[in-house]
Design an enzyme around this catalytic site. Structure first.
Site, mmCIF file in Angstrom:
data_model
loop_
_atom_site.group_PDB
_atom_site.id
_atom_site.type_symbol
_atom_site.label_atom_id
_atom_site.label_comp_id
_atom_site.label_asym_id
_atom_site.label_seq_id
_atom_site.Cartn_x
_atom_site.Cartn_y
_atom_site.Cartn_z
ATOM 1 N N TYR A 161 0.823 -1.315 0.067
ATOM 2 C CA TYR A 161 0.058 -0.184 0.012
ATOM 3 C C TYR A 161 0.673 1.219 0.084
ATOM 4 O O TYR A 161 2.161 1.241 0.410
ATOM 5 C CB TYR A 161 -0.914 -0.043 1.301
ATOM 6 C CG TYR A 161 0.067 0.240 2.312
ATOM 7 C CD1 TYR A 161 0.099 1.591 2.786
ATOM 8 C CD2 TYR A 161 0.307 -0.858 3.269
ATOM 9 C CE1 TYR A 161 0.904 1.694 4.244
ATOM 10 C CE2 TYR A 161 1.083 -0.452 4.402
ATOM 11 C CZ TYR A 161 1.323 0.595 4.748
ATOM 12 O OH TYR A 161 1.980 0.911 5.971
ATOM 13 N N PHE A 193 2.047 9.796 3.210
ATOM 14 C CA PHE A 193 2.259 9.541 4.784
ATOM 15 C C PHE A 193 2.784 8.375 5.142
ATOM 16 O O PHE A 193 3.419 8.256 6.318
ATOM 17 C CB PHE A 193 0.956 9.958 5.519
ATOM 18 C CG PHE A 193 0.008 8.999 5.388
ATOM 19 C CD1 PHE A 193 -0.102 7.927 6.067
ATOM 20 C CD2 PHE A 193 -0.959 9.546 4.537
ATOM 21 C CE1 PHE A 193 -1.315 7.102 5.814
ATOM 22 C CE2 PHE A 193 -2.262 8.770 4.202
ATOM 23 C CZ PHE A 193 -2.320 7.584 5.088
ATOM 24 N N ASP A 194 2.815 7.224 4.266
ATOM 25 C CA ASP A 194 3.158 5.882 4.788
ATOM 26 C C ASP A 194 3.072 5.125 3.295
ATOM 27 O O ASP A 194 2.097 5.188 2.661
ATOM 28 C CB ASP A 194 2.422 5.083 5.762
ATOM 29 C CG ASP A 194 3.343 3.853 6.533
ATOM 30 O OD1 ASP A 194 4.312 3.810 6.005
ATOM 31 O OD2 ASP A 194 2.502 3.258 7.037
ATOM 32 N N ILE A 244 -7.786 0.449 9.955
ATOM 33 C CA ILE A 244 -9.234 1.107 9.691
ATOM 34 C C ILE A 244 -10.203 0.507 9.070
ATOM 35 O O ILE A 244 -10.021 -0.219 8.176
ATOM 36 C CB ILE A 244 -8.691 2.660 9.059
ATOM 37 C CG1 ILE A 244 -8.094 2.192 7.690
ATOM 38 C CG2 ILE A 244 -7.712 3.405 9.998
ATOM 39 C CD1 ILE A 244 -7.921 3.467 6.846
ATOM 40 N N TYR A 254 -9.436 7.679 10.578
ATOM 41 C CA TYR A 254 -8.952 7.664 12.015
ATOM 42 C C TYR A 254 -9.987 8.854 12.790
ATOM 43 O O TYR A 254 -9.507 9.193 13.716
ATOM 44 C CB TYR A 254 -7.646 8.433 12.257
ATOM 45 C CG TYR A 254 -6.626 7.184 11.712
ATOM 46 C CD1 TYR A 254 -6.277 6.217 12.537
ATOM 47 C CD2 TYR A 254 -6.065 7.249 10.264
ATOM 48 C CE1 TYR A 254 -5.350 5.367 12.178
ATOM 49 C CE2 TYR A 254 -5.071 6.208 9.943
ATOM 50 C CZ TYR A 254 -4.599 5.292 10.789
ATOM 51 O OH TYR A 254 -4.087 4.191 10.234
ATOM 52 N N PHE A 277 -5.724 5.527 -0.354
ATOM 53 C CA PHE A 277 -4.597 4.558 -0.335
ATOM 54 C C PHE A 277 -4.650 3.554 -1.793
ATOM 55 O O PHE A 277 -5.697 3.471 -2.145
ATOM 56 C CB PHE A 277 -5.093 3.447 0.888
ATOM 57 C CG PHE A 277 -4.984 4.038 2.049
ATOM 58 C CD1 PHE A 277 -3.850 3.874 2.907
ATOM 59 C CD2 PHE A 277 -6.026 4.318 2.607
ATOM 60 C CE1 PHE A 277 -3.718 4.245 4.229
ATOM 61 C CE2 PHE A 277 -5.986 4.919 4.105
ATOM 62 C CZ PHE A 277 -4.724 4.768 4.845
#
Length: 129
Positions: free
Chosen positions: A39, A49-50, A69, A95, A112
């Site tokens: 991902y 962010f990741d 999530i 979140y 994502f």
């Protein structure tokens, strides 16, 4: 408008799934199976962010068990092995009111790109490479 997911959850109109690579196999995972995914997570401004892709380390979680999530639990449950999609998660499916790790602001819509690489079956595993 809402749609029914594999597990019976109602998706809100603002949580979307867009196919990036379609495969010709129906979703086959069952609740509790171990999914392995790659991902990349983005804020709506395009900032990453990741990313498991950048880390070169796929991520694993049990489908439908609340380990991730809600957008992932429900979105990955609709994916076929080898499929790649873009999941857009409203704050309620991400979140919520929490800021996370100093990189995800509170009340963020997250995007994502997710690829389902592997599913652990009870007696064997299926892999798409």
């Amino acid at each position: 408008v809402s749609t029914q997911s594999t597990w019976g959850y109602q998706w809100k109109e603002d949580t979307k799934k867009k196919l990036l690579r379609k495969v010709m196999v129906q979703p086959s995972q069952k609740k509790g199976q171990l999914a392995t995914v790659h991902y990349t997570g983005y804020l709506t401004n395009g900032k990453v962010f990741d990313s498991s892709v950048a880390k070169k380390k796929p991520f694993q979680f049990h489908v439908g068990n609340g380990e991730v999530i809600r957008a992932w639990d429900e979105g990955v449950a609709t994916m076929s092995l080898g499929e790649k999609c873009k999941l857009t998660a409203s704050p309620e499916y991400a979140y919520g009111k929490r800021a996370v790790g100093g990189v995800i602001p509170a009340n963020s819509t997250l995007i994502f790109e997710v690829e389902l690489l592997k599913l652990e079956q009870l007696q064997h595993s299926l892999t798409y490479l």
